[in-house]
Design a protein around this motif. Sequence first.
Motif, mmCIF file in Angstrom:
data_model
loop_
_atom_site.group_PDB
_atom_site.id
_atom_site.type_symbol
_atom_site.label_atom_id
_atom_site.label_comp_id
_atom_site.label_asym_id
_atom_site.label_seq_id
_atom_site.Cartn_x
_atom_site.Cartn_y
_atom_site.Cartn_z
ATOM 1 N N HIS A 64 0.980 -1.343 0.000
ATOM 2 C CA HIS A 64 0.084 -0.080 0.075
ATOM 3 C C HIS A 64 0.912 1.376 0.083
ATOM 4 O O HIS A 64 0.676 2.520 -0.513
ATOM 5 C CB HIS A 64 -0.885 0.066 1.156
ATOM 6 N N HIS A 65 2.133 1.204 0.771
ATOM 7 C CA HIS A 65 2.892 2.303 0.693
ATOM 8 C C HIS A 65 3.572 2.669 -0.550
ATOM 9 O O HIS A 65 3.493 3.549 -0.852
ATOM 10 C CB HIS A 65 4.010 2.004 1.774
ATOM 11 N N LEU A 66 3.772 1.785 -1.282
ATOM 12 C CA LEU A 66 4.522 2.069 -2.644
ATOM 13 C C LEU A 66 3.529 2.616 -3.545
ATOM 14 O O LEU A 66 3.798 3.481 -4.379
ATOM 15 C CB LEU A 66 4.660 0.371 -3.174
ATOM 16 N N ALA A 67 2.179 2.363 -3.470
ATOM 17 C CA ALA A 67 1.055 3.028 -4.373
ATOM 18 C C ALA A 67 0.719 4.386 -3.785
ATOM 19 O O ALA A 67 0.923 5.459 -4.597
ATOM 20 C CB ALA A 67 -0.306 2.240 -4.160
ATOM 21 N N ASP A 68 1.046 4.651 -2.635
ATOM 22 C CA ASP A 68 0.836 6.023 -2.044
ATOM 23 C C ASP A 68 2.164 6.883 -2.335
ATOM 24 O O ASP A 68 1.618 7.907 -2.823
ATOM 25 C CB ASP A 68 0.925 5.835 -0.335
ATOM 26 N N SER A 69 3.306 6.044 -2.178
ATOM 27 C CA SER A 69 4.335 7.112 -2.380
ATOM 28 C C SER A 69 4.329 7.464 -4.002
ATOM 29 O O SER A 69 4.756 8.524 -4.178
ATOM 30 C CB SER A 69 5.609 6.102 -1.965
ATOM 31 N N HIS A 70 4.137 6.575 -4.795
ATOM 32 C CA HIS A 70 4.347 6.608 -6.226
ATOM 33 C C HIS A 70 3.348 7.532 -6.847
ATOM 34 O O HIS A 70 3.477 8.175 -7.925
ATOM 35 C CB HIS A 70 4.560 5.179 -7.086
#
Length: 171
Positions: A64-70
């Motif tokens: 989920h962090h990867l999607a948020d960050s990107h």
Amino acid sequence: MEHLKYPIGRFDKTRQYAFEDAPAALDYLEAFPALLRQEVENLTAEDLEKVYRPDGWNIRQVVHHLADSHMHLYIRIKLALTDENPAVSGYHENVWAETADCGPDIQNPVQILGALHARIVQLYRNMSREDYDKTYFHSGYQATYVLRNVLHLYRWHCEHHLGHIRLALKN
């Protein structure tokens, strides 16, 4: 503990990347959603709760962090391309990792990453040499980021968190 926090090492913020360094990083960003999908597509709910280090995120939170960050990355690139050194803000990653949309379904963030990376790669591949030198100012870090270096930062970010997922699965 350093190896658990930074399984591929820390990103070298002092390095200045050349325009000619971009194709390899773009190829990796283009391939990353499929690499991530391969790592996580057959994980059980129990697997998704595994952590890579004490007090670290679990695999679900990393995805989920990867999607948020990107998503932030995409907006920052667009702002840098359309404004003169725009100010961007940070976000509270740990708080975001706990919001209701970060539940057990990781298919949405994986799909988001696929679409985001396609757009990010399309943007970069169609940018001029001058566009690669455009910047944004991160108000949280009080630092100016150059788009040619940001590309490599996010390649590192992908590899960094893929390393976290692999560590968690080993534990």
